[in-house]
Design a protein around this motif. Structure first.
Motif, PDB file in Angstrom:
ATOM      1  N   MET A   7       0.857  -1.188   0.000  1.00  0.00           N
ATOM      2  CA  MET A   7       0.000   0.000   0.000  1.00  0.00           C
ATOM      3  C   MET A   7       0.893   1.237   0.000  1.00  0.00           C
ATOM      4  SD  MET A   7      -2.606  -1.342   2.965  1.00  0.00           S
ATOM      5  CE  MET A   7      -1.188  -1.718   4.008  1.00  0.00           C
ATOM      6  N   LYS A   8       0.303   2.378  -0.258  1.00  0.00           N
ATOM      7  CA  LYS A   8       1.076   3.609  -0.291  1.00  0.00           C
ATOM      8  C   LYS A   8       1.727   3.898   1.057  1.00  0.00           C
ATOM      9  CE  LYS A   8      -1.384   5.990  -4.011  1.00  0.00           C
ATOM     10  NZ  LYS A   8      -2.192   7.190  -4.402  1.00  0.00           N
ATOM     11  N   GLY A   9       1.033   3.547   2.126  1.00  0.00           N
ATOM     12  CA  GLY A   9       1.559   3.850   3.445  1.00  0.00           C
ATOM     13  C   GLY A   9       2.465   2.777   4.008  1.00  0.00           C
ATOM     14  N   GLY A  10       2.683   1.694   3.273  1.00  0.00           N
ATOM     15  CA  GLY A  10       3.538   0.623   3.767  1.00  0.00           C
ATOM     16  C   GLY A  10       3.070  -0.721   3.267  1.00  0.00           C
ATOM     17  N   VAL A  11       3.306  -1.759   4.051  1.00  0.00           N
ATOM     18  CA  VAL A  11       2.899  -3.106   3.670  1.00  0.00           C
ATOM     19  C   VAL A  11       2.183  -3.764   4.844  1.00  0.00           C
ATOM     20  CG1 VAL A  11       4.765  -3.430   2.009  1.00  0.00           C
ATOM     21  CG2 VAL A  11       5.106  -4.097   4.400  1.00  0.00           C
TER      22      VAL A  11
END
Length: 296
Positions: A10-14
């Protein structure tokens, strides 16, 4: 799947997608039966097939693989030490009821498929949440064709299958015997150059990894793990044809060496045709052999 971790990016991490077992065994069976040809290379024939009043059992799934070999598939939600013996019990029944199986094939797939059933290599595929080390050892020592496949569900729409052990049973012969068989078949048709070429292809395909089985049909030799990954036709006058499970649209096709045969009739299975004329061509094709093996 023991060491595999799956993450949703995801854009914010995994975020890790945690693997899980099915709620009930029937969930695994239903999923595999609905997509059996894609997942296992096996055409689906019947579910919960009754073995009559003497054996008093029900085979989870019956099918026919790409080479015409009868296939029994047994499922377990988790770990069950009896799954192999159960599959072998049903395999014994199947070998005693060949006419009944061929009638089923004729009814579901037609007379041509029924006439080409390959009784020399019936198979058992066991799909379970896991297997013990004793199961894996037993399969490798057994004389029947058995595949142990571990499954995991990821999230709501991902399925993972991992081959833990594979034995070719009656189709398994020593490598020297394999080479001699190749040499005899090639020398009868061609000459020394074709013998060397056929031997080189045989060694290359068998050497790709553990659990590679070779199934011999009159029209071709299939090399398989769970599914076929290569089919080799008898030598022609100056070349050997190998068909691979590689998407031709992802390959730089070279005239006289590789060809897209999707939609074209040929013996065996695979949409990429590789034309081999010299041992050097076998080296050129090695990366294609590896790609097909990895996808099987």
């Amino acid at each position: 799947m023991s060491g595999l971790k799956l993450f949703h990016t995801m854009k914010g991490g995994v975020a890790e997608v945690v693997p899980r077992l099915a709620d009930v065994e029937a969930d695994v069976q239903g999923l595999v039966e609905a997509h059996m040809e894609t997942l296992l290379g096996v055409r689906f024939l019947a579910s919960e097939y009754g073995t009559g009043p003497v054996h008093r059992g029900r085979i989870d799934s019956l099918g026919l693989d790409e080479n015409g070999s009868p296939v029994i598939v047994e499922y377990k939600r988790g770990v069950d030490s009896g799954v192999i013996n159960q599959g072998l019990f049903y395999l014994s029944w199947l070998m005693d009821h060949r006419a009944e199986f061929e009638y089923l094939v004729r009814d579901r797939l037609g007379a041509t498929a029924a006439s080409q059933v390959l009784w020399s290599g019936p198979r058992v595929i066991c799909i379970a949440g896991d297997f013990t080390r004793y199961d894996v050892h037993a399969v490798r020592e057994h004389r029947r064709s058995i595949d142990l496949v571990r499954y995991r569900l990821f999230g709501s729409d991902l399925l993972g299958l991992e081959i833990l052990a594979s034995a070719s049973g009656g189709m398994q012969v020593a490598r020297r015997a394999r080479r001699q068989a190749v040499a005899r078949a090639s020398s009868e048709a061609q000459g020394a150059s074709m013998v060397e070429l056929a031997n080189a292809v045989d060694e290359a395909l068998l050497g790709l990894g553990d659990g590679v089985n070779r199934v011999e049909r009159k029209q071709y030799w299939a090399y398989q793990r769970l599914r076929n990954f290569a089919c080799v036709c008898p030598p022609q006058r100056s070349k050997l044809l190998v068909y691979l499970k590689v998407d031709p649209t992802h390959v730089h096709l070279v005239p006289g060496f590789t060809r897209d045969v999707s939609g074209l009739g040929h013996h065996g299975s695979g949409d990429l045709e590789v034309q081999l004329r010299t041992p050097r061509d076998v080296e050129r094709a090695q990366h294609l052999f590896c790609a097909s093996y990895a996808a099987a």
